[in-house]
Design a protein around this motif. Structure first.
Motif, mmCIF file in Angstrom:
data_model
loop_
_atom_site.group_PDB
_atom_site.id
_atom_site.type_symbol
_atom_site.label_atom_id
_atom_site.label_comp_id
_atom_site.label_asym_id
_atom_site.label_seq_id
_atom_site.Cartn_x
_atom_site.Cartn_y
_atom_site.Cartn_z
ATOM 1 N N PHE A 1 0.823 -1.211 0.000
ATOM 2 C CA PHE A 1 0.000 0.000 0.000
ATOM 3 C C PHE A 1 0.860 1.266 0.000
ATOM 4 O O PHE A 1 0.414 2.328 -0.423
ATOM 5 C CB PHE A 1 -0.935 0.011 1.201
ATOM 6 N N ALA A 2 2.100 1.139 0.476
ATOM 7 C CA ALA A 2 2.968 2.314 0.549
ATOM 8 C C ALA A 2 3.354 2.837 -0.831
ATOM 9 O O ALA A 2 3.787 3.989 -0.965
ATOM 10 C CB ALA A 2 4.226 1.981 1.343
ATOM 11 N N GLU A 3 3.195 2.031 -1.884
ATOM 12 C CA GLU A 3 3.639 2.433 -3.218
ATOM 13 C C GLU A 3 2.717 3.471 -3.857
ATOM 14 O O GLU A 3 3.172 4.427 -4.469
ATOM 15 C CB GLU A 3 3.751 1.204 -4.121
ATOM 16 N N ARG A 4 1.396 3.271 -3.753
ATOM 17 C CA ARG A 4 0.455 4.165 -4.454
ATOM 18 C C ARG A 4 -0.573 4.807 -3.524
ATOM 19 O O ARG A 4 -1.417 5.568 -3.975
ATOM 20 C CB ARG A 4 -0.277 3.402 -5.564
ATOM 21 N N PHE A 5 -0.548 4.487 -2.239
ATOM 22 C CA PHE A 5 -1.522 5.010 -1.281
ATOM 23 C C PHE A 5 -0.820 5.991 -0.345
ATOM 24 O O PHE A 5 0.298 5.748 0.111
ATOM 25 C CB PHE A 5 -2.137 3.878 -0.455
ATOM 26 N N GLN A 6 -1.508 7.089 -0.050
ATOM 27 C CA GLN A 6 -0.951 8.108 0.832
ATOM 28 C C GLN A 6 -2.006 8.552 1.841
ATOM 29 O O GLN A 6 -3.152 8.858 1.467
ATOM 30 C CB GLN A 6 -0.468 9.321 0.017
ATOM 31 N N LEU A 7 -1.639 8.594 3.115
ATOM 32 C CA LEU A 7 -2.525 9.055 4.180
ATOM 33 C C LEU A 7 -2.169 10.493 4.537
ATOM 34 O O LEU A 7 -1.000 10.808 4.778
ATOM 35 C CB LEU A 7 -2.401 8.168 5.416
ATOM 36 N N LYS A 8 -3.187 11.354 4.595
ATOM 37 C CA LYS A 8 -2.988 12.752 4.960
ATOM 38 C C LYS A 8 -3.781 13.066 6.220
ATOM 39 O O LYS A 8 -4.871 12.535 6.425
ATOM 40 C CB LYS A 8 -3.437 13.683 3.830
ATOM 41 N N ARG A 9 -3.233 13.946 7.063
ATOM 42 C CA ARG A 9 -3.949 14.413 8.252
ATOM 43 C C ARG A 9 -3.833 15.925 8.331
ATOM 44 O O ARG A 9 -2.737 16.465 8.517
ATOM 45 C CB ARG A 9 -3.363 13.790 9.532
ATOM 46 N N ALA A 10 -4.954 16.607 8.218
ATOM 47 C CA ALA A 10 -4.959 18.060 8.393
ATOM 48 C C ALA A 10 -4.884 18.407 9.878
ATOM 49 O O ALA A 10 -4.206 19.346 10.271
ATOM 50 C CB ALA A 10 -6.204 18.666 7.760
ATOM 51 N N ASP A 11 -5.593 17.630 10.694
ATOM 52 C CA ASP A 11 -5.583 17.794 12.140
ATOM 53 C C ASP A 11 -6.169 16.522 12.742
ATOM 54 O O ASP A 11 -6.352 15.518 12.051
ATOM 55 C CB ASP A 11 -6.380 19.034 12.572
ATOM 56 N N THR A 12 -6.481 16.558 14.028
ATOM 57 C CA THR A 12 -6.994 15.367 14.697
ATOM 58 C C THR A 12 -8.330 14.912 14.125
ATOM 59 O O THR A 12 -8.601 13.709 14.041
ATOM 60 C CB THR A 12 -7.158 15.634 16.213
ATOM 61 N N LEU A 13 -9.151 15.853 13.685
ATOM 62 C CA LEU A 13 -10.511 15.519 13.274
ATOM 63 C C LEU A 13 -10.662 15.227 11.791
ATOM 64 O O LEU A 13 -11.698 14.690 11.379
ATOM 65 C CB LEU A 13 -11.463 16.662 13.647
ATOM 66 N N THR A 14 -9.701 15.576 10.977
ATOM 67 C CA THR A 14 -9.855 15.412 9.529
ATOM 68 C C THR A 14 -8.649 14.717 8.922
ATOM 69 O O THR A 14 -7.516 14.852 9.396
ATOM 70 C CB THR A 14 -10.045 16.775 8.825
#
Length: 305
Positions: free
Chosen positions: A82-95
């Motif tokens: 999953f690390a190849e084409r998937f990316q996790l983003k966090r704007a803050d704790t809630l989003t």
């Protein structure tokens, strides 16, 4: 997979996700083309849930696969490829959001956003409703369904508790992709939930999909011609929802709760008049026969005297 993430995945298999207090919002259904990229958004309303997790569930499997997780102020952790084409983003704790690039048809699945207080251990996770993502196959166009409602079988039996039921069938065919929801209504009222059975997933044949839904109603409701049963299919075309519907009216019959109709009354009256006329004719004929026999008997007696 590390021992921590393995234990996390095992925890969610043994204890299915439930939402008890946190309120989630995820992107609606999404339809994209191959090689495109997409971003699935997620938010919740509990600041104490500092860990955000993402899961993938393929249509052919009831199990969910962990994509990755992370705290808002740290780099996320990914599972396997999953690390190849998937990316996790966090704007803050809630989003947060999940970004998938260079998409293929293998990425078609339902993606779930979840949140927890900590990673692993006995910390409970709270889940969103999921986002159904379809990567449109080359050469296939978005096609809304054709909907048809079929009447009950005339040979339908009574159920075990001797209460007569009738089964209506709604068939939605030849649609792509499979982003559909089926619901029933009676006379334009609220959605019916009692007695409804819909296929868990749409079936695919000849590249397009089909799905069926069944509605079991008391015979007295079906035996009322003014009752209109409507099956509506909500179809997401990648931009907006399209509603396709078909309906069928009940058939007047014995046991209906609509009372005696004019047609039924006239038909019954004519039948009664005909039967009464036949009865009078027969009675008159028999009376004449008896009178003739009596007269003949009297003539015979007079001759013997």
């Amino acid at each position: 997979m590390s021992p921590t993430t393995y234990g996390l995945g095992l925890f969610f298999i043994l204890f299915p996700p439930r939402v008890t207090c946190a309120e989630f919002h995820q992107s609606p259904s999404l339809t994209v083309k191959e090689r495109d990229h997409v971003e699935v958004h997620c938010s919740h309303n509990d600041n104490s849930l500092v860990v955000m997790l993402w899961y993938q569930q393929k249509q052919a499997s009831p199990a969910m696969t962990l994509i990755g997780y992370g705290y808002s102020a740290q780099e996320p952790n990914y599972e396997g490829l999953f690390a190849e084409r998937f990316q996790l983003k966090r704007a803050d704790t809630l989003t947060g959001s999940l970004v998938i690039s260079n998409m293929t048809s293998a990425d078609s699945a339902v993606y779930f956003c979840a949140a927890s207080h900590t990673v692993g251990g006995a910390s409970q996770a709270y889940f969103g409703g999921g986002t159904r993502l379809t990567v449109r196959e080359s050469g296939l166009l978005v096609t809304p369904p054709t909907v048809k409602v079929l009447p009950p079988s005339t040979k339908e039996c009574e159920d075990r508790n001797k209460k007569k039921k009738k089964t209506l069938v709604c068939v939605a065919t030849d649609f792509y992709p499979d982003h559909v929801t089926v619901f029933w209504r009676l006379n334009g009222g609220a959605n019916i939930t009692d007695g409804v059975g819909t296929d868990n997933t749409a079936l695919r044949g000849n590249k397009l999909y089909s799905i069926t839904s069944r509605l079991r109603v008391p015979a007295k409701k079906w035996n009322k011609a003014s009752n209109r049963f409507t099956c509506t299919v909500r179809f997401f075309n990648g931009t907006t929802d399209i509603y396709v519907a078909d309906h069928i009216n009940g058939e007047e019959g014995q046991g209906g709760d609509g009372g005696i109709t004019t047609e039924y009354y006239v038909r019954s009256t004519k039948t009664a008049k005909l039967a009464y006329s036949i009865f009078i004719a027969k009675s008159t004929f028999y009376g004449l026969v008896v009178m003739a026999l009596i007269w003949k008997f009297q003539r015979s007696s007079d001759k013997q005297m």
